[in-house]
Design an enzyme around this catalytic site. Structure first.
Site, mmCIF file in Angstrom:
data_model
loop_
_atom_site.group_PDB
_atom_site.id
_atom_site.type_symbol
_atom_site.label_atom_id
_atom_site.label_comp_id
_atom_site.label_asym_id
_atom_site.label_seq_id
_atom_site.Cartn_x
_atom_site.Cartn_y
_atom_site.Cartn_z
ATOM 1 N N ARG A 104 0.628 -1.215 0.066
ATOM 2 C CA ARG A 104 -0.143 0.128 -0.295
ATOM 3 C C ARG A 104 0.717 1.533 0.461
ATOM 4 N NH1 ARG A 104 -5.172 1.563 -1.134
ATOM 5 N NH2 ARG A 104 -6.184 2.393 0.945
ATOM 6 N N THR A 386 -10.206 0.251 -9.219
ATOM 7 C CA THR A 386 -9.010 -0.752 -9.281
ATOM 8 C C THR A 386 -8.994 -1.946 -9.671
ATOM 9 O OG1 THR A 386 -9.396 0.236 -6.732
ATOM 10 C CG2 THR A 386 -8.556 -2.171 -6.530
ATOM 11 N N THR A 404 -4.466 -0.978 -7.399
ATOM 12 C CA THR A 404 -5.070 0.426 -7.848
ATOM 13 C C THR A 404 -3.672 1.577 -8.486
ATOM 14 O OG1 THR A 404 -6.963 1.769 -7.248
ATOM 15 C CG2 THR A 404 -5.904 0.898 -5.545
ATOM 16 N N SER A 457 -7.923 0.843 3.273
ATOM 17 C CA SER A 457 -8.460 0.669 1.975
ATOM 18 C C SER A 457 -9.551 -0.336 1.918
ATOM 19 C CB SER A 457 -7.274 -0.006 1.419
ATOM 20 O OG SER A 457 -7.744 -0.666 0.434
ATOM 21 N N GLY A 478 -14.091 -1.104 -7.039
ATOM 22 C CA GLY A 478 -14.767 -1.113 -6.157
ATOM 23 C C GLY A 478 -14.617 -0.166 -5.493
ATOM 24 N N GLY A 479 -13.931 0.253 -4.572
ATOM 25 C CA GLY A 479 -14.157 1.670 -3.443
ATOM 26 C C GLY A 479 -14.625 0.493 -2.237
HETATM 27 N N1 GLY Z 1 -8.802 2.418 -3.787
HETATM 28 C C1 GLY Z 1 -9.021 1.566 -3.456
HETATM 29 C C2 GLY Z 1 -9.216 1.451 -2.444
HETATM 30 O O1 GLY Z 1 -7.916 1.554 -1.549
HETATM 31 O O2 GLY Z 1 -10.061 0.581 -1.232
#
Ligand code: GLY
Length: 577
Positions: A104, A386, A404, A457, A478-479
């Site tokens: 990340r 993503t 992503t 995330s 999908g956020g």
């Molecule tokens: N940017 C999408 C996530 O990390 O959940």
């Protein structure tokens, strides 16, 4: 019939189709699945899936194929595939051991808690949407290198070079990518000359399907990574290019930030549902914790008896989602910075308490449930762009990877001279301390910005086993919807005996605590079901597609992989070696 038995029956049905398909081309058979005994790669880009499959063919294992697929996606799927972003990988080896790689992004050392607030105290969302203040320190190259160092079999160079060649030689655009690039170049990229130089058509016209996209700078960058390793990105000339671009344009990322970046191997979050063992991503993703919490709650009810699409089951799913997402907001962040009650949140005793508090006929008020953290008060945004890929090799080693740039094409900034896009992941932090509101903004302490911290995330790469043997590989973009998408795919297969195709195709539901709205994919459920849910007190709306959950179900007895690409995305493909 018990759920367990039903799952076994459906599995047997899957097996009957295998002989029909073995040896056929890597196209879906009449069940809509691609079947292989030699391994399988499914990603959002057919070219990238083929690159992964070619690595399996050369004797690489699932991790080698994952590294190659990820680098290829950075070329052929520029909306989300990346080397300038970050993500998470869950790895399960054929001997049953499992681990995760956290790559990340981190907040630059010069970042501050209130860096996205304007003089009136409001979030300036344009700063996290595009431009030089939006990126976190990229993690992908270190993450892929760590996965390869720990588990790869083929030389690093061999798994990275195919992507370098793709970028340098160019590849043909399909209609979806041609349209998307034409739009981005004309709009969000136009303020960034290096982005237009990289992704615009030389004659200034709009991209068309069939045009060849050559990414010369990206090819040189990938070639350097292939031949000199990840250090060239973090301490070599690529790091110099990023830092210089940032310095010129008011960005925060420095050479010190890049040199300090480390990917982390972390113990997975584990759960159990209906006799299946779940291995999934720990913080700084909220995905694994929230998914296990939901499945634990749902295991207290006989969903099979109620029926997958009954209002009663959907009500319980919404209530489980509501409770897991409020805990996400309350507790979760970067484990290197915050203490989290992970054992409690993923325990069956905690789920039993939560399940007992659910009213079987009435919706809980989200505001009431989270009144300790909600402030009375901007619409929260979290991007969908993503990408997930799922891989098994012939031995049953498996990789689930979600990575992503955050928004489609991330910050829209291409690093001058290095040819790759930087993320806009800083937007995944809680940007306004103390402001957690009904629109879905979250301002709780765990995910506030701190120098060097990883933003929370929702990515939920997941592997499921049964009786110690690989069963399923899945995940989704999908956020904030990711967690629910993955939970539903897992539930469909493990609780309702659906095969990979059915589990992926089934319509999806989303509720994220706040805003207090349940959304179904368009026309997913009967009007009478919607009416019943509304009568229980739920606000119900329709949405477009939710997620892109490329999924493999593996029959460990015959070592056969059944792959279902998510047909919600246009160019996804399962590829066999
Ligand atoms: N940017 C999408 C996530 O990390 O959940």
């Amino acid at each position: 019939m018990s759920m367990h038995l039903r799952a076994r029956c459906a599995f047997a049905v899957v097996m009957t189709i295998a002989p029909l398909s073995i040896g056929a081309q890597a196209t879906a058979d009449s069940t809509g699945m691609v079947v292989s005994r030699n391994g399988l790669v499914i990603s959002s880009s057919s070219i990238a899936s083929d690159v992964g499959a070619s690595i399996l063919r050369k004797g690489g294992n699932a991790v080698d194929a994952a590294v190659a697929t990820a680098f290829a996606l950075a070329v052929t799927y520029p909306g989300a595939g990346n080397i300038g972003g970050g993500g998470f990988m869950v790895i399960r080896l054929k001997n049953g051991t499992a681990t995760t790689i956290d790559y990340r992004e981190r907040a630059p050392l010069a970042s501050t808690r209130t860096m996205y607030l304007d003089s009136t105290g409001h979030i300036n969302r344009s700063l996290t949407a595009t431009g030089y203040l939006a990126p976190g320190v990229p993690g992908t190259v270190r993450g892929l290198a760590l996965a390869h160092r720990r588990f790869g079999k083929l030389p690093w160079r061999d798994v990275v070079l195919p992507a370098a060649q793709l970028a340098s030689r160019g590849f043909a655009l399909d209609s979806g990518l041609a349209r998307s690039l034409a739009r981005e170049v004309a709009q969000a990229m136009k303020s960034y000359p290096a982005s237009v130089a990289a992704y615009g058509k030389r004659d200034g016209s709009a991209w068309q399907a069939g045009d060849t996209l050559v990414l010369a700078d990206l090819g040189r960058t990938l070639n350097a990574i292939a031949t000199r390793g990840a250090d060239v990105f973090y301490t070599g000339w690529i790091a110099d290019s990023i830092a210089a671009d940032m310095h010129r344009n008011g960005g925060l990322i420095t050479k010190k930030d890049l040199a300090a970046y480390r990917a982390r191997e972390r113990a997975p979050i584990r759960g159990r549902y209906n006799g299946y063992d779940i291995v999934t991503m720990p913080p700084p993703s909220s995905g694994g914790v929230a998914m296990v919490e939901m499945l634990n709650i749902l295991s207290h009810f006989d969903l099979e008896k109620q029926g997958r699409w009954s209002p009663e089951t959907l009500h319980l799913m919404i209530e489980a989602m509501r409770r897991a997402y409020v805990d996400r907001a309350r507790y979760l962040g970067d484990p290197d910075f915050v203490k989290m009650p992970l054992t409690r949140l993923t325990s069956s005793s905690y789920a039993a308490t939560l399940a007992s508090q659910i009213d079987r006929t009435h919706a809980t008020s989200s505001i009431e449930l989270g009144k300790d953290i909600v402030t009375p008060s901007s619409v929260a945004t979290e991007s969908d762009e993503t990408t997930q890929f799922s891989i098994v090799d012939k031995d049953g080693n498996a990789v689930s990877n979600t990575f992503t740039l955050e928004g489609g094409y991330g910050s829209h900034v291409v690093v001058r001279g290095a040819g790759f896009l930087l993320n806009n992941e800083m937007g995944d932090f809680n940007k306004k301390p103390g402001d957690t509101n009904a629109q879905g903004d979250i301002g709780t302490p765990a995910n506030l910005i701190d120098p060097g911290k990883r933003m929370l995330s929702s990515m939920t790469p997941t592997i499921v086993a049964r009786n110690g043997r690989l069963f399923m590989v899945t995940g989704s973009p999908g956020g904030r919807t990711i967690i629910n998408t993955v939970m539903e795919v897992v539930l469909n297969a493990t609780g309702f005996g659906m095969n990979a195709r059915e589990a992926v195709d089934a319509p999806r539901l989303h509720h994220q605590w706040l805003p207090d709205v349940a959304t179904f994919e368009r026309d997913a459920v009967a009007d009478s079901t919607v009416s019943r849910l509304r009568a229980m007190g739920h606000t119900v709306e329709q949405r477009g597609r939710q997620g892109d959950a490329h999924t493999i179900i593996f029959d460990a007895k015959t070592k056969t992989a059944y792959g279902a690409n998510d047909r919600r995305s246009s160019d996804s493909k399962a590829a066999r070696p």
